[in-house]
Design a protein around this motif. Structure first.
Motif, PDB file in Angstrom:
ATOM      1  N   VAL A 198       0.838  -1.201   0.000  1.00 22.62           N
ATOM      2  CA  VAL A 198       0.000   0.000   0.000  1.00 22.62           C
ATOM      3  C   VAL A 198       0.876   1.256   0.000  1.00 22.62           C
ATOM      4  N   ALA A 199       1.940   1.241   0.789  1.00 26.92           N
ATOM      5  CA  ALA A 199       2.838   2.397   0.833  1.00 26.92           C
ATOM      6  C   ALA A 199       3.439   2.679  -0.543  1.00 26.92           C
ATOM      7  N   ASP A 200       3.888   1.633  -1.209  1.00 28.31           N
ATOM      8  CA  ASP A 200       4.490   1.807  -2.539  1.00 28.31           C
ATOM      9  C   ASP A 200       3.456   2.244  -3.569  1.00 28.31           C
ATOM     10  N   THR A 201       2.287   1.647  -3.545  1.00 26.94           N
ATOM     11  CA  THR A 201       1.238   1.951  -4.510  1.00 26.94           C
ATOM     12  C   THR A 201       0.748   3.387  -4.395  1.00 26.94           C
ATOM     13  N   HIS A 202       0.700   3.914  -3.174  1.00 26.59           N
ATOM     14  CA  HIS A 202       0.136   5.243  -2.939  1.00 26.59           C
ATOM     15  C   HIS A 202       1.188   6.337  -2.740  1.00 26.59           C
ATOM     16  N   GLY A 203       2.442   6.057  -3.034  1.00 26.79           N
ATOM     17  CA  GLY A 203       3.486   7.074  -2.933  1.00 26.79           C
ATOM     18  C   GLY A 203       3.586   7.678  -1.542  1.00 26.79           C
ATOM     19  N   VAL A 204       3.578   6.835  -0.534  1.00 27.67           N
ATOM     20  CA  VAL A 204       3.581   7.288   0.854  1.00 27.67           C
ATOM     21  C   VAL A 204       4.970   7.792   1.255  1.00 27.67           C
ATOM     22  N   GLY A 205       5.004   8.932   1.940  1.00 29.46           N
ATOM     23  CA  GLY A 205       6.255   9.493   2.436  1.00 29.46           C
ATOM     24  C   GLY A 205       6.512   9.160   3.892  1.00 29.46           C
ATOM     25  N   LEU A 206       5.455   8.731   4.605  1.00 33.89           N
ATOM     26  CA  LEU A 206       5.589   8.407   6.021  1.00 33.89           C
ATOM     27  C   LEU A 206       4.586   7.322   6.386  1.00 33.89           C
ATOM     28  N   ILE A 207       5.073   6.291   7.060  1.00 28.79           N
ATOM     29  CA  ILE A 207       4.214   5.252   7.621  1.00 28.79           C
ATOM     30  C   ILE A 207       4.175   5.475   9.124  1.00 28.79           C
ATOM     31  N   VAL A 208       2.984   5.498   9.694  1.00 30.53           N
ATOM     32  CA  VAL A 208       2.809   5.630  11.145  1.00 30.53           C
ATOM     33  C   VAL A 208       2.223   4.315  11.640  1.00 30.53           C
TER      34      VAL A 208
END
Length: 126
Positions: A83-93
């Motif tokens: 999900v982080a890679d697919t949505h271009g996430v800059g921060l995971i909490v």
């Protein structure tokens, strides 16, 4: 920037929800809230966000945030990374609790596995 909150409706996860909400408001960032059901207990087809994600959305709504909700199935750290890679996430909490010695020896800390696998910043909320 997109922020991803890995959520499972535990005390640690609810503390992470508060922090993710604060950061989303502070940086005017899109907040994606996800939950992962292990393969063994999940139905073959998910029918939308489960009750824990809906509770998270309600709490965030009180903070003025409309999150995107994603219900995933599979290995928890791998699903979070996808999900982080697919949505271009800059921060995971992600929240954490103190794992037992056996869990530490077997490497069963989701938060530490996510931290190790992530290609973006990870905030582990204690």
């Amino acid at each position: 920037m997109n922020i991803l909150l890995a959520y499972n409706d535990t005390d640690a996860s609810n503390r992470a929800l508060e922090r993710a909400g604060q950061l989303s408001n502070l940086y005017d960032a899109k907040l994606i809230v996800m939950s992962v059901r292990p393969v063994l207990i999940a139905p073959a087809q998910l029918d939308g966000p489960g009750p824990e994600l809906l509770r998270a959305a309600e709490r965030l709504g009180e903070m003025g945030i409309e999150p995107e909700l994603i219900e995933a199935v599979g290995d928890i750290p791998a699903a979070i990374m996808e999900v982080a890679d697919t949505h271009g996430v800059g921060l995971i909490v992600i929240g954490t609790r103190e794992p037992s010695q056996v869990e530490r020896m077997l490497g069963h800390s989701v938060s530490h596995n996510v931290q190790r696998m992530a290609r973006c910043d990870v905030l582990i909320v204690h």
